[in-house]
Design a protein around this motif. Structure first.
Motif, mmCIF file in Angstrom:
data_model
loop_
_atom_site.group_PDB
_atom_site.id
_atom_site.type_symbol
_atom_site.label_atom_id
_atom_site.label_comp_id
_atom_site.label_asym_id
_atom_site.label_seq_id
_atom_site.Cartn_x
_atom_site.Cartn_y
_atom_site.Cartn_z
ATOM 1 N N GLN A 38 -19.685 10.234 -45.421
ATOM 2 C CA GLN A 38 -20.452 9.261 -46.388
ATOM 3 C C GLN A 38 -19.686 7.707 -46.320
ATOM 4 O OE1 GLN A 38 -23.693 9.665 -47.732
ATOM 5 N NE2 GLN A 38 -23.614 11.415 -46.182
ATOM 6 N N SER A 39 -20.451 6.618 -46.116
ATOM 7 C CA SER A 39 -19.501 5.635 -46.120
ATOM 8 C C SER A 39 -19.591 5.358 -47.382
ATOM 9 C CB SER A 39 -20.371 4.369 -45.446
ATOM 10 O OG SER A 39 -21.614 4.407 -46.015
ATOM 11 N N SER A 40 -20.032 5.779 -48.412
ATOM 12 C CA SER A 40 -20.173 5.511 -49.927
ATOM 13 C C SER A 40 -18.749 5.871 -50.351
ATOM 14 C CB SER A 40 -21.391 5.912 -50.638
ATOM 15 O OG SER A 40 -21.225 7.378 -50.275
ATOM 16 N N ASN A 41 -18.115 6.904 -49.578
ATOM 17 C CA ASN A 41 -16.880 7.078 -50.060
ATOM 18 C C ASN A 41 -15.500 6.244 -49.831
ATOM 19 O OD1 ASN A 41 -17.861 9.725 -50.770
ATOM 20 N ND2 ASN A 41 -17.284 10.897 -49.182
ATOM 21 N N GLY A 42 -15.887 4.947 -49.022
ATOM 22 C CA GLY A 42 -15.003 4.000 -48.637
ATOM 23 C C GLY A 42 -14.405 4.116 -47.389
ATOM 24 N N PRO A 43 -13.446 3.107 -46.939
ATOM 25 C CA PRO A 43 -12.811 3.397 -45.623
ATOM 26 C C PRO A 43 -12.573 4.615 -45.246
ATOM 27 C CG PRO A 43 -11.911 1.535 -47.070
ATOM 28 C CD PRO A 43 -12.905 2.322 -48.010
#
Ligand code: 9Z3
Length: 295
Positions: free
Chosen positions: A176-181
Motif C-alpha cells: 500500500q502506498s498509504s504506508n509511505g515510501p
C-alpha cells in the motif's frame, strides 16, 4: 528434456542448453509489482540459430515473450501490415490471405529453415518468467543433461537477478502506498553455477556470461568467476557495446571478438563468432579459436 537429450545424443549430436532473457522478481505473492531487467533475449535467440547451424540440438530455456529463434527478425513488424486479403466476394468464400514479402524481408528463407528445424526436432523451447521458475528449470535441465555426460553444453546467456525476496518475507497483498515510501530488503540469489559445475552436470562444457556497465572491472570479474567455479569459459560483455564486442575468457586464454563496420554493414552478428569459437573450443580443446592473447 531428458528424452530430447538422449534422442539427440544417440543420433550422435551434441546438445546445448541455452538460457535467455531476464528474470522477474516479485515483490508481493499476489504479484502486482516486480523487479525486472533489460535483457531482450537477443543473444540467446540468435545463438540458438547458430548452434543449430553448427549441428547441435538446442534446449532453449527462455523468458516468456523474450526474443525467439527465427521469429526474432520480424518482431517489430505489425503482422496485419504484412498480409493482404484477396477475393472473398461471393457468399461463403472466405478469400485468401497473401504475404507481402516486401514487408517481411527474408520470410521465405527463414520460414524454410524454421520448418526444417521443427521437422528434425532440433529445438526444444521451455519458458520461464520468474527467478524461481528459472532456477527450478535450470536444475531440472542440468539433471536431464547429466545423462549424456560430455555431449552436453551449457550456454548461460540469461540475465539472472542477483537479489530476491524470499516467499516467507513477501507480503501477500499489494503493497500500500498509504504506508509511505517503500524500503526493500532483498536476499542474495544462490550462485547456481557452483552446484551446476560440481554436482548436477560435472562432465558438461559450461559457458557463463558476465555483464558489467563499468568496463574497467569486467575482465577481473570474469577471471574471478572462472577461478571460483572452474568451468570452461566466460563471455564477458559491457551493456552498451554487447552487440559488437565481447571477450571470451578461458583458464589459459583471452580473446576479443569485435564486429567491424564492414561486418555490421553485412549484417554479421557477433553471436555467430561466439558460437563458432565456442564450438571449436569444445570439440577440440587444443583448437586455436580462443588462443589469441590480448597483450
Ligand atoms: C549476458 O551478459 C548477455 O550477453 C546479455 C545479452 C544479457 C547482456 P540481450 O539479452 O543481452 O541480447 O539483450 N548475460 C549474463 C548476464 C548475467 O547476469 N551474468 C551474471 C553476472 O554478470 C553471471 S551468471 O553476474
Amino acid at each position: 528434456m531428458a528424452a530430447f537429450a538422449s534422442f539427440h545424443a544417440e543420433a550422435g549430436r551434441k546438445v546445448v542448453l541455452i538460457t535467455s532473457g531476464g528474470t522477474k522478481v516479485p515483490l508481493e505473492s499476489r504479484t502486482v509489482r516486480f523487479l525486472d531487467n533489460f535483457s531482450s533475449g537477443r543473444r540467446g535467440a540468435s545463438s540458438a540459430e547458430y548452434f543449430i547451424d553448427s549441428g547441435y540440438a538446442v534446449i532453449f530455456l527462455h523468458r516468456h515473450r523474450s526474443l525467439y529463434p527465427y521469429t526474432r527478425m520480424f518482431l517489430t513488424i505489425n503482422m496485419l501490415d504484412a498480409l493482404e486479403f484477396q477475393g472473398g466476394g461471393a457468399p461463403g468464400n472466405t478469400g485468401e490471405v497473401v504475404v507481402n514479402q516486401q514487408v517481411l524481408p527474408n520470410i521465405a528463407k527463414v520460414l524454410k529453415r524454421y520448418e526444417e528445424v521443427k521437422k528434425s526436432r532440433l529445438l526444444l523451447p521451455i519458458e520461464f518468467s520468474t527467478l524461481s521458475e528459472y532456477l527450478h528449470l535450470l536444475k531440472a535441465a542440468a539433471q536431464a543433461l547429466s545423462k549424456i555426460g560430455s555431449k552436453a553444453m551449457f550456454y548461460l546467456a540469461a540475465a539472472v537477478s542477483d537479489f530476491y525476496i524470499p516467499a516467507s518475507e513477501m507480503p501477500e497483498h499489494k503493497i500500500q502506498s498509504s504506508n509511505g515510501p517503500l524500503q526493500l530488503s532483498m536476499k542474495m540469489v544462490p550462485k547456481i553455477l557452483s552446484p551446476l559445475v560440481k554436482e548436477w552436470a560435472p562432465q558438461a562444457f559450461v559457458i557463463s556470461f558476465k555483464l558489467e556497465t563499468d568496463a574497467s572491472i569486467l575482465l577481473d570479474k570474469a577471471r574471478r568467476a572462472l577461478d571460483t567455479y572452474r568451468h570452461q569459459a566466460v563471455v564477458a560483455n559491457v551493456l552498451d557495446s554487447r552487440r559488437g564486442y565481447v571477450v571470451v575468457v578461458t583458464l589459459e586464454t583471452q580473446a576479443e571478438l569485435i564486429l567491424t563496420e564492414e561486418d555490421v554493414k553485412n549484417e554479421v552478428e557477433i553471436e555467430e563468432r561466439i558460437v563458432i569459437g565456442t564450438d571449436s573450443c569444445y570439440s577440440d580443446p587444443k583448437s586455436s579459436a580462443y588462443q589469441r592473447h590480448i597483450p
